[in-house]
Design a protein around this motif. Structure first.
Motif, mmCIF file in Angstrom:
data_model
loop_
_atom_site.group_PDB
_atom_site.id
_atom_site.type_symbol
_atom_site.label_atom_id
_atom_site.label_comp_id
_atom_site.label_asym_id
_atom_site.label_seq_id
_atom_site.Cartn_x
_atom_site.Cartn_y
_atom_site.Cartn_z
ATOM 1 N N ALA A 1 84.713 91.788 129.193
ATOM 2 C CA ALA A 1 84.825 92.931 129.227
ATOM 3 C C ALA A 1 86.482 93.416 129.123
ATOM 4 C CB ALA A 1 84.320 93.607 130.417
ATOM 5 N N TYR A 2 86.693 94.337 128.310
ATOM 6 C CA TYR A 2 88.371 94.656 128.187
ATOM 7 C C TYR A 2 88.457 95.969 128.348
ATOM 8 C CZ TYR A 2 88.581 89.992 125.674
ATOM 9 O OH TYR A 2 88.449 88.813 125.376
ATOM 10 N N SER A 3 89.348 96.200 129.130
ATOM 11 C CA SER A 3 89.760 97.724 129.334
ATOM 12 C C SER A 3 91.361 97.742 129.598
ATOM 13 C CB SER A 3 89.332 98.211 130.745
ATOM 14 O OG SER A 3 89.553 97.271 131.690
ATOM 15 N N ARG A 4 91.910 98.888 129.651
ATOM 16 C CA ARG A 4 93.353 98.751 129.666
ATOM 17 C C ARG A 4 93.842 98.306 130.924
ATOM 18 N NH1 ARG A 4 94.928 104.869 127.645
ATOM 19 N NH2 ARG A 4 92.999 105.617 128.828
ATOM 20 N N LYS A 5 93.244 98.483 132.154
ATOM 21 C CA LYS A 5 93.701 97.927 133.355
ATOM 22 C C LYS A 5 93.037 96.451 133.626
ATOM 23 C CE LYS A 5 94.745 102.467 135.356
ATOM 24 N NZ LYS A 5 94.589 103.138 136.401
ATOM 25 N N GLY A 6 91.949 96.063 132.974
ATOM 26 C CA GLY A 6 91.350 94.923 133.301
ATOM 27 C C GLY A 6 90.717 94.834 134.262
ATOM 28 N N ASP A 7 89.974 96.218 134.730
ATOM 29 C CA ASP A 7 89.294 96.185 136.211
ATOM 30 C C ASP A 7 87.680 96.629 136.007
ATOM 31 O OD1 ASP A 7 89.640 98.854 134.693
ATOM 32 O OD2 ASP A 7 90.230 99.672 136.366
ATOM 33 N N ALA A 8 87.136 96.106 134.850
ATOM 34 C CA ALA A 8 85.767 96.188 134.859
ATOM 35 C C ALA A 8 85.383 95.078 136.073
ATOM 36 C CB ALA A 8 85.207 95.644 133.521
ATOM 37 N N PRO A 9 84.175 95.448 136.486
ATOM 38 C CA PRO A 9 83.713 94.608 137.636
ATOM 39 C C PRO A 9 83.288 93.254 137.378
ATOM 40 C CG PRO A 9 82.662 96.762 137.605
ATOM 41 C CD PRO A 9 83.460 96.794 136.386
ATOM 42 N N ALA A 10 83.603 92.090 137.952
ATOM 43 C CA ALA A 10 83.439 90.604 137.318
ATOM 44 C C ALA A 10 82.095 90.426 138.062
ATOM 45 C CB ALA A 10 84.549 89.804 137.831
ATOM 46 N N SER A 11 81.395 89.480 137.403
ATOM 47 C CA SER A 11 80.193 88.734 137.899
ATOM 48 C C SER A 11 79.951 87.564 137.191
ATOM 49 C CB SER A 11 79.036 89.733 137.470
ATOM 50 O OG SER A 11 78.730 89.743 136.249
ATOM 51 N N GLU A 12 78.939 86.887 137.524
ATOM 52 C CA GLU A 12 78.494 85.529 136.825
ATOM 53 C C GLU A 12 78.480 85.652 135.260
ATOM 54 O OE1 GLU A 12 75.166 82.049 136.975
ATOM 55 O OE2 GLU A 12 75.042 83.889 138.209
ATOM 56 N N LEU A 13 78.320 86.743 134.657
ATOM 57 C CA LEU A 13 78.202 86.886 133.218
ATOM 58 C C LEU A 13 79.198 87.785 132.755
ATOM 59 C CD1 LEU A 13 74.014 87.513 132.828
ATOM 60 C CD2 LEU A 13 75.507 85.437 132.404
ATOM 61 N N VAL A 14 80.037 88.546 133.664
ATOM 62 C CA VAL A 14 81.098 89.480 133.064
ATOM 63 C C VAL A 14 82.299 88.906 133.600
ATOM 64 C CG1 VAL A 14 81.706 91.633 133.081
ATOM 65 C CG2 VAL A 14 79.353 91.213 133.285
ATOM 66 N N PRO B 1 86.220 90.196 133.175
ATOM 67 C CA PRO B 1 87.143 91.122 132.999
ATOM 68 C C PRO B 1 88.459 90.832 132.227
ATOM 69 C CG PRO B 1 87.147 91.147 135.393
ATOM 70 C CD PRO B 1 86.187 89.890 134.754
ATOM 71 N N HIS B 2 89.134 91.650 130.980
ATOM 72 C CA HIS B 2 90.296 91.233 130.739
ATOM 73 C C HIS B 2 91.067 92.627 130.700
ATOM 74 C CE1 HIS B 2 89.219 87.124 129.670
ATOM 75 N NE2 HIS B 2 87.967 87.720 129.274
ATOM 76 N N ALA B 3 92.387 92.562 130.714
ATOM 77 C CA ALA B 3 93.230 93.662 130.291
ATOM 78 C C ALA B 3 93.746 93.816 128.956
ATOM 79 C CB ALA B 3 94.644 93.887 131.141
ATOM 80 N N LEU B 4 93.490 94.714 127.920
ATOM 81 C CA LEU B 4 93.757 94.765 126.635
ATOM 82 C C LEU B 4 94.261 96.221 126.318
ATOM 83 C CD1 LEU B 4 93.445 93.645 123.760
ATOM 84 C CD2 LEU B 4 91.274 94.699 123.753
ATOM 85 N N GLN B 5 95.195 96.299 125.356
ATOM 86 C CA GLN B 5 95.666 97.620 124.656
ATOM 87 C C GLN B 5 94.871 97.515 123.235
ATOM 88 O OE1 GLN B 5 97.213 99.888 126.422
ATOM 89 N NE2 GLN B 5 97.044 99.041 128.200
ATOM 90 N N PHE B 6 94.208 98.426 122.820
ATOM 91 C CA PHE B 6 93.625 98.707 121.664
ATOM 92 C C PHE B 6 94.619 98.580 120.523
ATOM 93 C CE2 PHE B 6 91.142 101.148 118.444
ATOM 94 C CZ PHE B 6 90.276 99.821 117.888
#
Length: 209
Positions: free
Chosen positions: A29-42, A44-49
């Motif tokens: 799960a990529y977002s600018r801040k890398g703050d997507a909720p983490a879980s066993e299947l997810v 998170p990563h930081a990314l600038q499109f």
């Protein structure tokens, strides 16, 4: 599957992550801040499109990648990022979330060309119309798909009852949860490589509840 979602914390992205996890898929799960909720299947990563090289690496290293970046703070930058991605020619399969405003009323008219189209939404609609044109111009070179929502999309209920069309609106409303079903369906069983399709909830009242 090994899925990537770029824009994972937005309305559409978070709904797609939830739907993919519901099916047991692994999601980066990529977002600018890398703050997507983490879980066993997810994860998170930081990314600038705008980091084209990183986006190409993501697309090429996953079974399928979703790009849901609206760019409401800078539409021109989003178009430039898609253009750079096209020029970089990733080899993997990816899906782009486009705007409903660029859907067709008929063969010669898009929704944003009609008199009743809200002026406030024109910049986004025209941007994603241009992005679609760019992808269509490179249809044979890339494994792209564009999916557009119904003219109205909002969080609601997951009904699982969907209508789809190519290019013209399939209905008036889609819940973000139903839209996510269509996205993950396309991820798992691609039907629209090299084209745009659109989705709506069949039972609007149930989907809005």
């Amino acid at each position: 599957m090994n899925i990537a979602v770029i824009g994972a914390t937005g309305m559409v992205g978070s709904s797609v992550v939830a739907e993919a996890v519901r099916r047991g898929e692994h999601v980066d799960a990529y977002s600018r801040k890398g703050d997507a909720p983490a879980s066993e299947l997810v994860t998170p990563h930081a990314l600038q499109f705008a980091d084209t090289a990183a986006v190409v690496d993501i697309i090429n290293s996953h079974d399928v990648t979703l790009i849901t970046v609206a760019g409401r703070d800078n539409y021109e930058a989003v178009r430039e990022a898609h253009h750079a991605l096209i020029e970089a020619k990733p080899q993997g399969r990816f899906i782009v979330v486009g705007g409903a405003g660029a859907l067709q009323v008929d063969a010669h008219t898009r929704l944003f060309d009609t008199e009743q189209f809200p002026e406030a939404y024109l910049p986004e609609a025209k941007t994603f119309g241009a992005i679609l044109d760019d992808y269509r111009a490179h249809a044979g070179a890339l494994q792209w798909t564009m999916i557009a929502p119904a003219p109205a999309i909002a969080p609601g209920k997951r009904t699982g009852l969907l209508a789809t069309e190519l290019d013209t609106p399939a209905g008036e409303f889609v819940s973000s949860q139903d839209f996510a079903i269509a996205v993950v369906n396309e991820m798992e069983q691609p039907q629209h490589v090299g084209e745009r399709f659109t989705v709506a909830s069949v039972h609007v009242d149930a989907a809005r509840a």
